[in-house]
Design an enzyme around this catalytic site. Structure first.
Site, PDB file in Angstrom:
ATOM      1  N   HIS A 104       2.727 -32.006   9.214  1.00 19.52           N
ATOM      2  CA  HIS A 104       3.459 -31.399   8.094  1.00 19.52           C
ATOM      3  C   HIS A 104       3.895 -32.497   7.118  1.00 19.52           C
ATOM      4  O   HIS A 104       4.212 -33.617   7.521  1.00 19.52           O
ATOM      5  CB  HIS A 104       4.678 -30.641   8.630  1.00 19.52           C
ATOM      6  CG  HIS A 104       5.349 -29.815   7.592  1.00 19.52           C
ATOM      7  ND1 HIS A 104       6.251 -30.341   6.683  1.00 19.52           N
ATOM      8  CD2 HIS A 104       5.227 -28.497   7.278  1.00 19.52           C
ATOM      9  CE1 HIS A 104       6.657 -29.372   5.876  1.00 19.52           C
ATOM     10  NE2 HIS A 104       6.054 -28.250   6.222  1.00 19.52           N
ATOM     11  N   GLU A 153      -1.408 -26.900   2.542  1.00 19.89           N
ATOM     12  CA  GLU A 153      -0.058 -26.857   1.975  1.00 19.89           C
ATOM     13  C   GLU A 153       0.160 -28.093   1.100  1.00 19.89           C
ATOM     14  O   GLU A 153       0.545 -29.151   1.585  1.00 19.89           O
ATOM     15  CB  GLU A 153       0.996 -26.802   3.089  1.00 19.89           C
ATOM     16  CG  GLU A 153       2.401 -26.664   2.530  1.00 19.89           C
ATOM     17  CD  GLU A 153       3.433 -26.387   3.609  1.00 19.89           C
ATOM     18  OE1 GLU A 153       3.803 -25.217   3.766  1.00 19.89           O
ATOM     19  OE2 GLU A 153       3.856 -27.323   4.295  1.00 19.89           O
TER      20      GLU A 153
END
Ligand code: PGA
Length: 229
Positions: A104, A153
């Protein structure tokens, strides 16, 4: 246990990040329990990623109440069990979780994670029969061999990062196409997904789900998002 994906189910992954105490996590699940029978879940799989310390309580609550959710963690150690102070290994997480989020942007920005740590963690996750959900920041990001679930993302789209502007549907389509040239993983989009915009992405070729941060924290907002897609 590794997950067998049903291709047509949308995977909705709630990334709670470092939010919620154990009791707040359970309060959220209690609210979800009150409405889940009325939710359109036949075409969706819900995955909640709570804090490590809330994971056992969430797992117990979900089991006792037959809640149709899967659980995951937001990262794991690069190492196996052992003398690694403060770390949670994939084996330990696997007692309660099925999924592990990897790479992430916040792990990269605040905890110096990089392709090397991704490789190490990916191998721990796979070795322990968990399902990795690998975040990529753009179409050129490294994707480990054997990855079955990838989230596109872009950092600029994360609601709490710089601009927090969701990526356009067209841009997501373009990037998905490029990723698909090199990977057979199922593809998720993440970045400021909300009840208001989720439907704009539904129907993008190869789209298999969403990674949701801010909009997954409030049960009402999250429930509305589930209803909207
Ligand atoms: P956001 O976060 O939905 O609040 O943009 C998504 C994520 O960072 O996983």
């Amino acid at each position: 246990m590794p997950i067998n994906y049903t291709m047509d189910k949308l995977l909705i992954v709630a990334n709670w990040k470092s939010n919620k105490t154990v009791s707040e996590s359970i309060e959220f699940l209690q609210k979800l329990k009150m409405v889940f029978l009325s939710l359109p879940l036949s075409n969706k799989e819900l995955v909640i990623l709570p804090q490590f310390i809330a994971l056992p309580a969430c797992a117990a609550f979900a089991k006792e109440n037959n809640l149709p959710i899967s659980l995951g963690v937001q990262t794991v150690s690069s190492f196996s069990d052992g003398a690694y102070t403060g770390e949670v290994s994939a084996r330990q997480a696997g007692e309660f979780a099925s999924y592990v989020l990897l790479n992430h942007s916040e792990r990269k920005k605040y905890f110096m994670e990089n392709d090397e740590s991704l490789k190490e963690k990916f191998s721990q996750v796979v070795r322990n029969n968990l399902t990795p959900i690998v975040c990529v920041q753009d179409e050129n990001s490294f994707i480990p061999n054997g990855a079955t679930c990838v989230v596109y993302e872009p950092p600029s789209a994360i609601s709490t990062f710089s601009t927090g502007i969701p990526e356009s549907r067209e841009e997501v389509e373009k990037v998905f196409e490029k990723i698909k040239n090199n990977s057979s993983a199922k593809l998720l989009y993440g970045g400021s997904v909300s009840e208001k915009n989720v439907n704009e992405y539904v129907g993008i070729p190869f789209l298999a789900g969403f990674l949701v941060g801010g909009a997954s924290l409030d049960p009402e907002t999250f429930i509305n998002l589930i209803k909207a897609c």
